[in-house]
Design a protein around this motif. Structure first.
Motif, PDB file in Angstrom:
ATOM      1  N   GLU A   5       0.833  -1.191   0.000  1.00 17.55           N
ATOM      2  CA  GLU A   5       0.000   0.000   0.000  1.00 17.55           C
ATOM      3  C   GLU A   5       0.872   1.246   0.000  1.00 17.55           C
ATOM      4  O   GLU A   5       1.846   1.325   0.733  1.00 17.55           O
ATOM      5  CB  GLU A   5      -0.900   0.023   1.241  1.00 17.55           C
ATOM      6  CG  GLU A   5      -1.963  -1.043   1.219  1.00 17.55           C
ATOM      7  CD  GLU A   5      -2.846  -0.965   2.442  1.00 17.55           C
ATOM      8  OE1 GLU A   5      -3.568   0.033   2.571  1.00 17.55           O
ATOM      9  OE2 GLU A   5      -2.797  -1.899   3.243  1.00 17.55           O
ATOM     10  N   THR A   9      -5.459   6.011   4.070  1.00 19.73           N
ATOM     11  CA  THR A   9      -6.391   7.123   4.207  1.00 19.73           C
ATOM     12  C   THR A   9      -6.947   7.042   5.614  1.00 19.73           C
ATOM     13  O   THR A   9      -7.500   6.013   6.007  1.00 19.73           O
ATOM     14  CB  THR A   9      -7.517   7.028   3.163  1.00 19.73           C
ATOM     15  OG1 THR A   9      -6.927   6.989   1.864  1.00 19.73           O
ATOM     16  CG2 THR A   9      -8.447   8.228   3.255  1.00 19.73           C
ATOM     17  N   GLU A  23      -8.455   4.169  10.376  1.00 17.50           N
ATOM     18  CA  GLU A  23      -8.655   3.962   8.946  1.00 17.50           C
ATOM     19  C   GLU A  23      -9.995   4.545   8.515  1.00 17.50           C
ATOM     20  O   GLU A  23     -11.044   4.177   9.041  1.00 17.50           O
ATOM     21  CB  GLU A  23      -8.601   2.478   8.616  1.00 17.50           C
ATOM     22  CG  GLU A  23      -7.230   1.871   8.822  1.00 17.50           C
ATOM     23  CD  GLU A  23      -7.237   0.370   8.582  1.00 17.50           C
ATOM     24  OE1 GLU A  23      -7.683  -0.055   7.493  1.00 17.50           O
ATOM     25  OE2 GLU A  23      -6.798  -0.356   9.491  1.00 17.50           O
ATOM     26  N   ALA A  24      -9.956   5.450   7.564  1.00 18.04           N
ATOM     27  CA  ALA A  24     -11.167   6.144   7.115  1.00 18.04           C
ATOM     28  C   ALA A  24     -12.195   5.172   6.545  1.00 18.04           C
ATOM     29  O   ALA A  24     -13.398   5.378   6.698  1.00 18.04           O
ATOM     30  CB  ALA A  24     -10.806   7.216   6.091  1.00 18.04           C
ATOM     31  N   SER A  25     -11.740   4.093   5.927  1.00 12.84           N
ATOM     32  CA  SER A  25     -12.683   3.129   5.333  1.00 12.84           C
ATOM     33  C   SER A  25     -13.547   2.438   6.383  1.00 12.84           C
ATOM     34  O   SER A  25     -14.602   1.913   6.069  1.00 12.84           O
ATOM     35  CB  SER A  25     -11.925   2.083   4.515  1.00 12.84           C
ATOM     36  OG  SER A  25     -11.069   1.331   5.366  1.00 12.84           O
ATOM     37  N   ARG A  26     -13.124   2.459   7.652  1.00 14.10           N
ATOM     38  CA  ARG A  26     -13.891   1.829   8.723  1.00 14.10           C
ATOM     39  C   ARG A  26     -14.910   2.790   9.352  1.00 14.10           C
ATOM     40  O   ARG A  26     -15.791   2.363  10.077  1.00 14.10           O
ATOM     41  CB  ARG A  26     -12.956   1.323   9.816  1.00 14.10           C
ATOM     42  CG  ARG A  26     -12.082   0.209   9.342  1.00 14.10           C
ATOM     43  CD  ARG A  26     -11.140  -0.230  10.438  1.00 14.10           C
ATOM     44  NE  ARG A  26     -10.382  -1.377  10.042  1.00 14.10           N
ATOM     45  CZ  ARG A  26     -10.702  -2.621  10.374  1.00 14.10           C
ATOM     46  NH1 ARG A  26     -11.749  -2.868  11.105  1.00 14.10           N
ATOM     47  NH2 ARG A  26      -9.947  -3.614   9.970  1.00 14.10           N
ATOM     48  N   ARG A  28     -18.043   4.978   9.763  1.00 20.50           N
ATOM     49  CA  ARG A  28     -19.397   5.001   9.211  1.00 20.50           C
ATOM     50  C   ARG A  28     -19.983   6.404   9.263  1.00 20.50           C
ATOM     51  O   ARG A  28     -20.636   6.846   8.336  1.00 20.50           O
ATOM     52  CB  ARG A  28     -20.312   4.022   9.957  1.00 20.50           C
ATOM     53  CG  ARG A  28     -19.869   2.577   9.839  1.00 20.50           C
ATOM     54  CD  ARG A  28     -20.050   2.088   8.410  1.00 20.50           C
ATOM     55  NE  ARG A  28     -19.395   0.820   8.198  1.00 20.50           N
ATOM     56  CZ  ARG A  28     -18.327   0.649   7.436  1.00 20.50           C
ATOM     57  NH1 ARG A  28     -17.776   1.657   6.820  1.00 20.50           N
ATOM     58  NH2 ARG A  28     -17.808  -0.543   7.262  1.00 20.50           N
ATOM     59  N   VAL A 103      -9.555  14.147   7.203  1.00 21.59           N
ATOM     60  CA  VAL A 103      -9.171  12.911   6.539  1.00 21.59           C
ATOM     61  C   VAL A 103      -7.896  13.239   5.781  1.00 21.59           C
ATOM     62  O   VAL A 103      -7.817  14.255   5.083  1.00 21.59           O
ATOM     63  CB  VAL A 103     -10.274  12.419   5.576  1.00 21.59           C
ATOM     64  CG1 VAL A 103      -9.793  11.224   4.768  1.00 21.59           C
ATOM     65  CG2 VAL A 103     -11.537  12.076   6.351  1.00 21.59           C
ATOM     66  N   GLU A 105      -3.948  11.525   4.077  1.00 17.31           N
ATOM     67  CA  GLU A 105      -3.170  10.377   3.613  1.00 17.31           C
ATOM     68  C   GLU A 105      -1.900  10.300   4.460  1.00 17.31           C
ATOM     69  O   GLU A 105      -1.221  11.307   4.650  1.00 17.31           O
ATOM     70  CB  GLU A 105      -2.774  10.545   2.138  1.00 17.31           C
ATOM     71  CG  GLU A 105      -3.939  10.568   1.172  1.00 17.31           C
ATOM     72  CD  GLU A 105      -4.669   9.235   1.082  1.00 17.31           C
ATOM     73  OE1 GLU A 105      -4.010   8.167   1.095  1.00 17.31           O
ATOM     74  OE2 GLU A 105      -5.909   9.262   1.018  1.00 17.31           O
TER      75      GLU A 105
END
Length: 165
Positions: A5, A9, A23-26, A28, A103, A105
């Motif tokens: 990776e 993010t 982790e931003a993907s987690r 909600r 948010v 990187e």
């Protein structure tokens, strides 16, 4: 995070005077402070439940796991609702944040393993330390934190298996 990776993010949050990244993907959603239902005899770390769109969600305070002071909530206090894997099961939980920043990187090359000594926090709860703008960002190991707080730590399991004397 795999070595292939290029970056992570992350949502950055502040706890006391430290910057943390999840982790931003987690994530909600991010909520203003809502009514918290206290749970008698619950561990300090997960001492309450909140209602998120009709769903009962445990609310955790990372400051407890990291041995930080717990100030009264203020206008910057937020609840970050996120998905965490507990024993391989995706679970929705909320965490308190003194402030939510942005948010961003975080380059994987700038993330290092947490040192075993000289840290303010228990290193087993830190997945890594990232660097950004000359400062450090702590990346907590959310799965390990939630599994430990849920009583699934090795020491708890060992104590349960000991025969009564």
């Amino acid at each position: 995070m795999s070595a292939t990776e290029a970056s992570m993010t992350a949502l950055t949050i502040r706890l006391e005077d430290e910057l943390f990244a999840v982790e931003a993907s987690r994530v909600r959603e991010i909520l203003d402070l809502v009514a918290i239902t206290e749970v008698p005899s619950a561990p300090d770390f997960v001492g309450g439940l909140i209602n998120v769109r009709g769903r009962v969600v445990p609310l955790a305070d990372l400051r407890v796991m990291f041995g930080m002071h717990r100030p009264e909530p203020d206008e910057d206090t937020r609840i970050v609702v996120m998905e965490v894997d507990i024993d391989g099961e995706p679970t929705i939980a909320g965490i308190l944040a003194d402030k939510v920043h942005d948010v961003t990187e975080i380059e994987s090359a700038s993330i290092e393993e947490a040192p075993k000594v000289g840290m303010r926090w228990r290193p087993e709860f830190v997945k890594g330390i990232g660097k950004r703008n000359g400062g450090f960002i702590i990346i907590p190991d959310m799965e390990r934190i939630f599994e430990t707080s849920g009583g699934r730590s090795a020491s708890a399991a060992n104590s349960e298996e000991r025969p009564a004397s």
